[in-house]
Design a protein around this motif. Structure first.
Motif, PDB file in Angstrom:
ATOM      1  N   VAL A 288       0.879  -1.179   0.000  1.00 12.35           N
ATOM      2  CA  VAL A 288       0.000   0.000   0.000  1.00 12.35           C
ATOM      3  C   VAL A 288       0.909   1.220   0.000  1.00 12.35           C
ATOM      4  O   VAL A 288       1.730   1.394   0.904  1.00 12.35           O
ATOM      5  N   ARG A 289       0.780   2.036  -1.062  1.00 13.19           N
ATOM      6  CA  ARG A 289       1.623   3.234  -1.173  1.00 13.19           C
ATOM      7  C   ARG A 289       0.810   4.462  -0.792  1.00 13.19           C
ATOM      8  O   ARG A 289      -0.353   4.569  -1.156  1.00 13.19           O
ATOM      9  N   VAL A 290       1.460   5.363  -0.091  1.00 13.20           N
ATOM     10  CA  VAL A 290       0.759   6.547   0.393  1.00 13.20           C
ATOM     11  C   VAL A 290       1.392   7.787  -0.224  1.00 13.20           C
ATOM     12  O   VAL A 290       2.610   7.937  -0.186  1.00 13.20           O
ATOM     13  N   GLU A 291       0.565   8.654  -0.799  1.00 12.32           N
ATOM     14  CA  GLU A 291       1.072   9.909  -1.396  1.00 12.32           C
ATOM     15  C   GLU A 291       0.480  11.100  -0.650  1.00 12.32           C
ATOM     16  O   GLU A 291      -0.588  10.982  -0.053  1.00 12.32           O
ATOM     17  N   GLY A 292       1.144  12.243  -0.768  1.00 13.12           N
ATOM     18  CA  GLY A 292       0.575  13.483  -0.216  1.00 13.12           C
ATOM     19  C   GLY A 292       1.033  13.709   1.208  1.00 13.12           C
ATOM     20  O   GLY A 292       1.887  13.003   1.725  1.00 13.12           O
ATOM     21  N   ASP A 293       0.453  14.745   1.857  1.00  6.72           N
ATOM     22  CA  ASP A 293       0.940  15.029   3.210  1.00  6.72           C
ATOM     23  C   ASP A 293      -0.193  15.081   4.236  1.00  6.72           C
ATOM     24  O   ASP A 293      -0.229  15.950   5.094  1.00  6.72           O
ATOM     25  N   SER A 294      -1.099  14.116   4.119  1.00  8.12           N
ATOM     26  CA  SER A 294      -2.147  14.029   5.148  1.00  8.12           C
ATOM     27  C   SER A 294      -1.518  13.580   6.466  1.00  8.12           C
ATOM     28  O   SER A 294      -0.463  12.952   6.487  1.00  8.12           O
ATOM     29  N   ARG A 295      -2.221  13.877   7.558  1.00  5.44           N
ATOM     30  CA  ARG A 295      -1.685  13.541   8.887  1.00  5.44           C
ATOM     31  C   ARG A 295      -1.803  12.043   9.194  1.00  5.44           C
ATOM     32  O   ARG A 295      -0.923  11.444   9.791  1.00  5.44           O
ATOM     33  N   TYR A 296      -2.941  11.439   8.792  1.00  5.55           N
ATOM     34  CA  TYR A 296      -3.160  10.037   9.176  1.00  5.55           C
ATOM     35  C   TYR A 296      -3.477   9.143   7.985  1.00  5.55           C
ATOM     36  O   TYR A 296      -4.197   9.552   7.065  1.00  5.55           O
ATOM     37  N   LEU A 297      -2.984   7.934   8.064  1.00  6.15           N
ATOM     38  CA  LEU A 297      -3.496   6.879   7.197  1.00  6.15           C
ATOM     39  C   LEU A 297      -4.465   6.083   8.065  1.00  6.15           C
ATOM     40  O   LEU A 297      -4.071   5.541   9.107  1.00  6.15           O
TER      41      LEU A 297
ATOM     42  N   ASN B 232     -11.024 -10.816  12.379  1.00  9.26           N
ATOM     43  CA  ASN B 232     -10.022 -11.306  11.438  1.00  9.26           C
ATOM     44  C   ASN B 232      -8.678 -11.511  12.138  1.00  9.26           C
ATOM     45  O   ASN B 232      -8.469 -11.057  13.261  1.00  9.26           O
ATOM     46  N   GLU B 233      -7.773 -12.189  11.413  1.00  9.63           N
ATOM     47  CA  GLU B 233      -6.447 -12.383  12.008  1.00  9.63           C
ATOM     48  C   GLU B 233      -5.574 -11.151  11.762  1.00  9.63           C
ATOM     49  O   GLU B 233      -5.847 -10.364  10.861  1.00  9.63           O
ATOM     50  N   ASP B 234      -4.497 -11.073  12.522  1.00 12.23           N
ATOM     51  CA  ASP B 234      -3.578  -9.945  12.337  1.00 12.23           C
ATOM     52  C   ASP B 234      -2.843 -10.036  11.013  1.00 12.23           C
ATOM     53  O   ASP B 234      -2.388 -11.118  10.627  1.00 12.23           O
ATOM     54  N   ALA B 235      -2.720  -8.909  10.355  1.00 13.28           N
ATOM     55  CA  ALA B 235      -1.790  -8.813   9.227  1.00 13.28           C
ATOM     56  C   ALA B 235      -0.519  -8.178   9.780  1.00 13.28           C
ATOM     57  O   ALA B 235      -0.564  -7.337  10.679  1.00 13.28           O
ATOM     58  N   ARG B 236       0.616  -8.607   9.243  1.00 15.08           N
ATOM     59  CA  ARG B 236       1.895  -8.017   9.671  1.00 15.08           C
ATOM     60  C   ARG B 236       2.208  -6.893   8.688  1.00 15.08           C
ATOM     61  O   ARG B 236       2.248  -7.115   7.474  1.00 15.08           O
ATOM     62  N   ILE B 237       2.402  -5.697   9.199  1.00 12.74           N
ATOM     63  CA  ILE B 237       2.623  -4.549   8.317  1.00 12.74           C
ATOM     64  C   ILE B 237       4.010  -3.971   8.575  1.00 12.74           C
ATOM     65  O   ILE B 237       4.303  -3.471   9.665  1.00 12.74           O
ATOM     66  N   ASN B 238       4.862  -4.051   7.574  1.00  9.05           N
ATOM     67  CA  ASN B 238       6.156  -3.383   7.671  1.00  9.05           C
ATOM     68  C   ASN B 238       5.997  -1.988   7.084  1.00  9.05           C
ATOM     69  O   ASN B 238       5.623  -1.837   5.917  1.00  9.05           O
ATOM     70  N   VAL B 239       6.258  -0.981   7.911  1.00  8.07           N
ATOM     71  CA  VAL B 239       6.124   0.397   7.425  1.00  8.07           C
ATOM     72  C   VAL B 239       7.488   0.816   6.881  1.00  8.07           C
ATOM     73  O   VAL B 239       8.468   0.936   7.624  1.00  8.07           O
TER      74      VAL B 239
ATOM     75  N   GLY C 262       7.123  14.425   3.915  1.00  5.05           N
ATOM     76  CA  GLY C 262       8.171  14.664   2.928  1.00  5.05           C
ATOM     77  C   GLY C 262       8.897  13.400   2.508  1.00  5.05           C
ATOM     78  O   GLY C 262       9.848  13.456   1.726  1.00  5.05           O
ATOM     79  N   HIS C 263       8.487  12.250   3.058  1.00  3.17           N
ATOM     80  CA  HIS C 263       9.141  10.984   2.695  1.00  3.17           C
ATOM     81  C   HIS C 263       8.130  10.045   2.056  1.00  3.17           C
ATOM     82  O   HIS C 263       6.935  10.189   2.243  1.00  3.17           O
ATOM     83  N   LYS C 264       8.659   9.048   1.375  1.00  3.11           N
ATOM     84  CA  LYS C 264       7.790   8.067   0.721  1.00  3.11           C
ATOM     85  C   LYS C 264       7.422   6.969   1.714  1.00  3.11           C
ATOM     86  O   LYS C 264       8.302   6.350   2.306  1.00  3.11           O
ATOM     87  N   VAL C 265       6.118   6.750   1.872  1.00  2.00           N
ATOM     88  CA  VAL C 265       5.669   5.720   2.824  1.00  2.00           C
ATOM     89  C   VAL C 265       4.999   4.577   2.069  1.00  2.00           C
ATOM     90  O   VAL C 265       4.080   4.790   1.279  1.00  2.00           O
ATOM     91  N   VAL C 266       5.497   3.391   2.308  1.00  2.00           N
ATOM     92  CA  VAL C 266       4.925   2.192   1.696  1.00  2.00           C
ATOM     93  C   VAL C 266       4.691   1.162   2.800  1.00  2.00           C
ATOM     94  O   VAL C 266       5.564   0.943   3.640  1.00  2.00           O
ATOM     95  N   LEU C 267       3.504   0.569   2.809  1.00  2.00           N
ATOM     96  CA  LEU C 267       3.250  -0.521   3.752  1.00  2.00           C
ATOM     97  C   LEU C 267       3.410  -1.827   3.007  1.00  2.00           C
ATOM     98  O   LEU C 267       2.756  -2.046   1.982  1.00  2.00           O
ATOM     99  N   ASN C 268       4.287  -2.661   3.506  1.00  2.00           N
ATOM    100  CA  ASN C 268       4.436  -4.002   2.951  1.00  2.00           C
ATOM    101  C   ASN C 268       3.643  -4.932   3.864  1.00  2.00           C
ATOM    102  O   ASN C 268       4.028  -5.170   5.006  1.00  2.00           O
ATOM    103  N   ILE C 269       2.520  -5.417   3.351  1.00  2.46           N
ATOM    104  CA  ILE C 269       1.550  -6.117   4.208  1.00  2.46           C
ATOM    105  C   ILE C 269       1.569  -7.610   3.932  1.00  2.46           C
ATOM    106  O   ILE C 269       1.445  -8.046   2.785  1.00  2.46           O
ATOM    107  N   LEU C 270       1.713  -8.371   5.000  1.00  2.36           N
ATOM    108  CA  LEU C 270       1.684  -9.836   4.889  1.00  2.36           C
ATOM    109  C   LEU C 270       0.495 -10.360   5.676  1.00  2.36           C
ATOM    110  O   LEU C 270       0.359 -10.054   6.857  1.00  2.36           O
ATOM    111  N   THR C 271      -0.360 -11.090   5.009  1.00  2.00           N
ATOM    112  CA  THR C 271      -1.478 -11.707   5.718  1.00  2.00           C
ATOM    113  C   THR C 271      -1.170 -13.189   5.863  1.00  2.00           C
ATOM    114  O   THR C 271      -0.285 -13.717   5.183  1.00  2.00           O
TER     115      THR C 271
END
Ligand code: FRU
Length: 622
Positions: A48-57, A65-72, A104-113
């Motif tokens: 999941v890629r995030v663009e822009g400068d919003s405060r929250y995802l 459901n079960e936990d997904a492991r999210i590497n930010v 100001g940085h690129k944020v990508v969530l690498n999600i493993l279910t």
């Protein structure tokens, strides 16, 4: 751009799980909300890629459901790993990932279910992917009828033990075990709230967050007046358990009154090769050193360490093997000295929370009284030489109770976690889970059996909650036909009931709280048995756990037939204090609507000396 599903299948066939280095162009991509792009890499792996400068995802959660492991990943580097129950078939609520520090940085969530999937197509249909959203605010307005009005709760998410509680410059700091990413236990972090009156709390951002050593389990804080640790004069120094494959003890400190914490570069400061957690420390004046009690969980003992500087700890003794209640695991110790009422003596108290093995199932707080010489705790024994089992609270919902360090005026003020590990994750709330008990001030008294016991009375601040006296009665004789009193309905029926019961020797008095749905809580003072019981089997919603419907029973210590009670009702909890805290019972209840009526009756001969019912006016009534 939306790629037709058939095409996604073609692209993805042959990709292996974890193949995250493929160029974005070759991946299946969904546009969820504006600024969020979803790329399915494999049946259990999505970026999941995030663009822009919003405060929250905002991340969509489905509790079942079960936990997904999210590497930010931030600019391609791993910033943190979190576990979130991402929604599969429906969204129960959203939890925020604060993007402020990533601006100001690129944020990508690498999600493993971890769920079984037959195809990427199936995975791409999960409700979460279309429901990630960007926002500048996160709505924490209370939407839950069971959220208490005058007990501390986290703004959102799961809470268990109180941690690192400390009083500094007029402010009570409550840190607590918090999951900021869902309302079940996970991602243990120290949340932080402060109060000047122990009743209305201001919420602050997370104080201590997980790191490479593990998540942040329970611990304690002290004010290092003389800068023994070298972190600064009057720094708040905290010790907590870093929990991952091992449980080791780490140090963090704050020089800005708990706003920001710095982790000590030499962490961990204590290691053992078996489960050990919840370090609780204090300054021991007579020996001029720091003392720490550490729960050696599976060994059912508390380890005692000493240190000159909070960083170098020496194991001095172990207490508890074979003593007291031994079931489950021993957790969350606290060790302190208190005067014994009516004497010029002092005694030491060792709080020793355990789970399971409480008197009514699940978790509970036992304690030992005794002596402590700076290195070894020696327990009091009864006339037969046994170490008696003593419980601090005779309800089901009082756990992980520990005290504030440095409380003023010699006070020993405690807060507990008002739930039970048996069902804490199943109670019928969702935006938040769990509250703390009312604050209680502890004292010691000698009972007719010659033993010294703890009394836990509501802290004096609690008196300030009182609003109007809405009902009162003088001496009233009781019979089988109940006398009924309307309870105040302001603020969803929160109230304090003060009653003095005076049954004739051998008889019983029953007090019942009820509502129109027929939900009821029945308190019975059985003078003959010298017990007070609390029956919540028909108190409202009880079917979320077979361990919830229960009757809890407390001994009424002493020989006087009179019993004076203060009962605090706060939407989903009832705390009963008898004879100035010599008897305490804390129980959760989930009535379908607030209790409206108090009925008092007696099967034998009894009188109620007095009754007063107060409406309560908490400052921050939500
Ligand atoms: C007690 C406990 C502690 C531990 C914490 C983890 O409820 O199990 O022993 O530090 O919770 O959240």
């Amino acid at each position: 751009m939306k790629i037709p599903i058939s095409m996604k299948m073609t692209i993805l066939r042959g990709l292996t799980l974890g193949a995250v280095l493929l160029p974005a162009a070759s991946l299946a991509a969904d546009s969820a909300a504006p600024g969020v792009t979803v790329n399915h890499l494999g049946v259990n792996n999505t970026l999941v890629r995030v663009e822009g400068d919003s405060r929250y995802l905002l991340m969509p959660v489905q509790e079942a459901n079960e936990d997904a492991r999210i590497n930010v990943l931030v600019d391609g580097k791993l910033d943190r790993t979190i576990f979130v129950r991402l929604a599969k078939s429906k969204v129960d609520y959203q939890v925020p990932l604060d993007l402020e520090k990533y601006k100001g940085h690129k944020v990508v969530l690498n999600i493993l279910t971890s769920q079984d999937r037959s195809s990427v197509r199936e995975a791409s249909n999960d409700a979460c992917w279309q429901n990630f959203a960007l926002a500048d605010t996160f709505d924490t307005v209370n939407r839950e009828k069971y959220r208490p009005a005058f007990h501390h709760t986290p703004l959102y998410g799961w809470m268990n033990d109180p941690n690192g509680m400390v009083w500094k410059d007029g402010v009570w700091h409550l840190f607590y075990q918090w999951n900021p990413f869902g309302s079940k236990w996970q991602n243990m972090t120290w949340g932080h709230s402060t109060s000047r009156d122990l009743l209305s709390w201001e919420h602050h951002p997370a104080a201590i967050e997980p790191d490479g050593l593990g998540t942040v389990f329970s611990g304690s804080s002290v004010i290092d007046r003389n800068n023994t640790a070298g972190m600064g004069e009057n720094a708040i120094v905290s010790l907590y358990t870093s929990a991952d494959a091992s449980q080791i003890q780490s140090l963090a400190y704050s020089t800005d009154n708990g706003v920001t914490f710095h982790k000590y570069a030499g962490n961990p400061v204590i290691t053992l090769d078996s489960e050990a957690r919840d370090p609780n420390m204090f300054w021991h004046e007579p020996t001029g050193q720091w003392v720490l009690a550490l729960a050696h969980a599976l060994e059912h003992e508390m380890l005692i360490y000493t240190s000159p500087d909070l960083k170098n700890w020496t194991l001095r003794s172990a207490f508890g093997k074979g003593l007291g209640a031994q079931d489950g695991v021993w957790e969350c110790p606290d060790l302190f000295e208190l005067p014994v009422e009516g004497t010029d003596r002092k005694k030491w108290v060792l709080l020793c929370n355990l789970n399971p093995g409480g008197p009514f199932g699940g978790s509970a707080t036992q304690y030992f009284t005794g002596d402590f010489d700076g290195a070894t705790f020696t327990p009091d024994r009864d006339s037969e030489g046994n170490v008696p089992v003593k419980w601090m609270d005779f309800g089901k919902d009082h756990y992980a109770t520990v005290s504030f360090s440095d409380a003023p005026d010699g006070r020993r003020t405690v807060l507990g976690w008002m739930s039970n590990w048996q069902y804490a994750a199943e109670v019928p709330t969702m935006q938040f889970r769990s509250a703390n008990t009312l604050p209680r001030d502890l004292s010691l008294f000698t009972a007719p059996d010659g033993q010294i016991y703890l009394a836990s009375a509501p802290s004096p601040e609690v008196d300030t909650l009182r609003g109007r006296l809405v009902r009162s009665a003088g001496k009233t004789s009781l019979s089988e036909r109940p006398r009924e009193y309307r309870l105040p309905q302001a603020n969803d029926g929160i109230c304090e009931i003060v009653a003095e019961l005076a049954p004739k020797a051998g008889s019983a008095v029953t007090m019942t709280l009820s509502n129109v749905q027929g939900n009821k809580v029945v308190l019975t003072y059985d003078e003959k048995a010298r017990t007070l019981s609390f029956d919540r089997r028909e108190s409202g919603i009880t079917d979320f756990s077979q361990d919830f419907p229960a009757v809890t029973v407390a001994p009424v210590i002493g020989s006087d037939a009179k019993l004076s009670l203060r009962i605090f009702v706060d939407r989903s909890s009832i705390e009963v204090f008898g004879n100035d805290g010599r008897l305490v019972m804390t129980n959760l209840v989930f009535p379908e609507s607030p209790y409206t009526t108090l009925s008092v009756s007696s099967a034998g001969k009894a009188a109620m000396q007095s009754l007063a019912i107060y409406s309560l006016t908490p400052a921050a009534s939500r």
